[in-house]
Design a protein around this motif. Structure first.
Motif, PDB file in Angstrom:
ATOM      1  N   GLU A  56     -41.542   9.497  -4.310  1.00  0.00           N
ATOM      2  CA  GLU A  56     -40.474  10.150  -5.067  1.00  0.00           C
ATOM      3  C   GLU A  56     -40.715   9.997  -6.561  1.00  0.00           C
ATOM      4  O   GLU A  56     -40.484  10.931  -7.340  1.00  0.00           O
ATOM      5  N   GLY A  57     -41.193   8.822  -6.967  1.00  0.00           N
ATOM      6  CA  GLY A  57     -41.484   8.572  -8.377  1.00  0.00           C
ATOM      7  C   GLY A  57     -42.516   9.533  -8.932  1.00  0.00           C
ATOM      8  O   GLY A  57     -42.363  10.056 -10.046  1.00  0.00           O
ATOM      9  N   GLU A  58     -43.573   9.795  -8.176  1.00  0.00           N
ATOM     10  CA  GLU A  58     -44.598  10.746  -8.618  1.00  0.00           C
ATOM     11  C   GLU A  58     -43.997  12.136  -8.799  1.00  0.00           C
ATOM     12  O   GLU A  58     -44.303  12.839  -9.773  1.00  0.00           O
ATOM     13  N   LEU A  59     -43.125  12.528  -7.870  1.00  0.00           N
ATOM     14  CA  LEU A  59     -42.489  13.845  -7.950  1.00  0.00           C
ATOM     15  C   LEU A  59     -41.551  13.934  -9.156  1.00  0.00           C
ATOM     16  O   LEU A  59     -41.470  14.978  -9.813  1.00  0.00           O
ATOM     17  N   ILE A  60     -40.848  12.854  -9.453  1.00  0.00           N
ATOM     18  CA  ILE A  60     -39.978  12.821 -10.630  1.00  0.00           C
ATOM     19  C   ILE A  60     -40.818  12.917 -11.896  1.00  0.00           C
ATOM     20  O   ILE A  60     -40.536  13.730 -12.782  1.00  0.00           O
ATOM     21  N   LEU A  61     -41.852  12.109 -11.993  1.00  0.00           N
ATOM     22  CA  LEU A  61     -42.693  12.098 -13.196  1.00  0.00           C
ATOM     23  C   LEU A  61     -43.354  13.448 -13.435  1.00  0.00           C
ATOM     24  O   LEU A  61     -43.548  13.852 -14.591  1.00  0.00           O
ATOM     25  N   ASP A  62     -43.678  14.170 -12.370  1.00  0.00           N
ATOM     26  CA  ASP A  62     -44.276  15.497 -12.504  1.00  0.00           C
ATOM     27  C   ASP A  62     -43.332  16.491 -13.175  1.00  0.00           C
ATOM     28  O   ASP A  62     -43.767  17.485 -13.750  1.00  0.00           O
ATOM     29  N   HIS A  69     -36.292  12.966 -23.413  1.00  0.00           N
ATOM     30  CA  HIS A  69     -35.578  11.694 -23.479  1.00  0.00           C
ATOM     31  C   HIS A  69     -35.005  11.474 -22.084  1.00  0.00           C
ATOM     32  O   HIS A  69     -34.147  12.239 -21.631  1.00  0.00           O
ATOM     33  N   VAL A  70     -35.481  10.445 -21.395  1.00  0.00           N
ATOM     34  CA  VAL A  70     -35.180  10.245 -19.981  1.00  0.00           C
ATOM     35  C   VAL A  70     -34.193   9.094 -19.793  1.00  0.00           C
ATOM     36  O   VAL A  70     -34.430   7.982 -20.267  1.00  0.00           O
ATOM     37  N   VAL A  71     -33.106   9.401 -19.090  1.00  0.00           N
ATOM     38  CA  VAL A  71     -32.071   8.410 -18.803  1.00  0.00           C
ATOM     39  C   VAL A  71     -31.931   8.315 -17.285  1.00  0.00           C
ATOM     40  O   VAL A  71     -31.607   9.297 -16.618  1.00  0.00           O
ATOM     41  N   LEU A  72     -32.176   7.124 -16.763  1.00  0.00           N
ATOM     42  CA  LEU A  72     -32.008   6.896 -15.328  1.00  0.00           C
ATOM     43  C   LEU A  72     -30.576   6.469 -15.058  1.00  0.00           C
ATOM     44  O   LEU A  72     -30.049   5.583 -15.735  1.00  0.00           O
ATOM     45  N   VAL A 102     -32.961  14.347 -20.211  1.00  0.00           N
ATOM     46  CA  VAL A 102     -33.106  14.405 -18.762  1.00  0.00           C
ATOM     47  C   VAL A 102     -32.454  13.179 -18.140  1.00  0.00           C
ATOM     48  O   VAL A 102     -32.836  12.044 -18.434  1.00  0.00           O
ATOM     49  N   PHE A 103     -31.475  13.428 -17.290  1.00  0.00           N
ATOM     50  CA  PHE A 103     -30.850  12.385 -16.493  1.00  0.00           C
ATOM     51  C   PHE A 103     -31.444  12.452 -15.101  1.00  0.00           C
ATOM     52  O   PHE A 103     -31.669  13.552 -14.577  1.00  0.00           O
ATOM     53  N   VAL A 115     -41.406   5.073 -12.717  1.00  0.00           N
ATOM     54  CA  VAL A 115     -40.276   5.825 -13.277  1.00  0.00           C
ATOM     55  C   VAL A 115     -39.502   4.934 -14.250  1.00  0.00           C
ATOM     56  O   VAL A 115     -39.119   5.373 -15.333  1.00  0.00           O
ATOM     57  N   TYR A 116     -39.289   3.670 -13.876  1.00  0.00           N
ATOM     58  CA  TYR A 116     -38.626   2.744 -14.805  1.00  0.00           C
ATOM     59  C   TYR A 116     -39.421   2.633 -16.106  1.00  0.00           C
ATOM     60  O   TYR A 116     -38.851   2.594 -17.192  1.00  0.00           O
ATOM     61  N   ALA A 117     -40.745   2.600 -16.004  1.00  0.00           N
ATOM     62  CA  ALA A 117     -41.582   2.461 -17.195  1.00  0.00           C
ATOM     63  C   ALA A 117     -41.475   3.691 -18.100  1.00  0.00           C
ATOM     64  O   ALA A 117     -41.568   3.577 -19.323  1.00  0.00           O
TER      65      ALA A 117
END
Length: 158
Positions: A56-62, A69-72, A102-103, A115-117
């Protein structure tokens, strides 16, 4: 500013979909809003939790661009201090010239280390835990509320 909400898996439940559509439709009066759905993994039952998070992380990062600006939205994130404080934070990001905010709402197991990084911030909506499905609706409403606060509109009663 463009605001994107990335979610993992489709929204389950017509009542949730209806509520999300209601608030994301209202948001279009204030900003360009995009919702991106990352499909749930096939055969996830055969995968370990870490494998699911990594994929899932790879798909999010793509889906992310270098300038985003990314906010989890994360249970261990910073509490905004209320709706007015959240609105103030949005205003601050707009004032800084943020082009795309991006949230991200992760899947049932949360986010991978990668993704955290990549994240610029982690935000918690509450000390209470909500399902990742419910967070979609709660967040859409809070984002709409923030824009009405910034415009001085009567939706939020101070």
């Amino acid at each position: 500013m463009v605001i994107e909400l990335i979610v993992v898996g489709k929204t389950v439940g017509a009542w949730l979909e209806s509520g999300i559509r209601e608030y994301t439709g209202r948001l279009e009066h204030y900003t360009r809003f995009i919702q991106t759905v990352i499909p749930e993994l096939k055969n996830a039952r055969n995968l370990r939790e870490e494998q699911i998070k990594a994929t899932e992380g790879e798909l999010i990062l793509d889906k992310l661009s270098p300038g985003d600006h990314v906010v989890l939205l994360d249970e261990n994130g910073q509490l905004p201090g209320g709706s007015v404080a959240f609105a103030d934070r949005l205003q601050s990001l707009m004032n800084r010239g943020t082009r795309k905010l991006v949230f991200v709402i992760g899947g049932a197991y949360g986010f991978s280390a990668s993704v955290y990084a990549r994240a610029d911030e982690k935000l918690s909506l509450s000390p209470m835990t909500f399902s990742h499905q419910m967070v979609r609706l709660i967040f859409a409403e809070q984002l709409y509320r923030a824009f009405t606060i910034l415009r001085g509109e009567p939706y939020h009663h101070r």
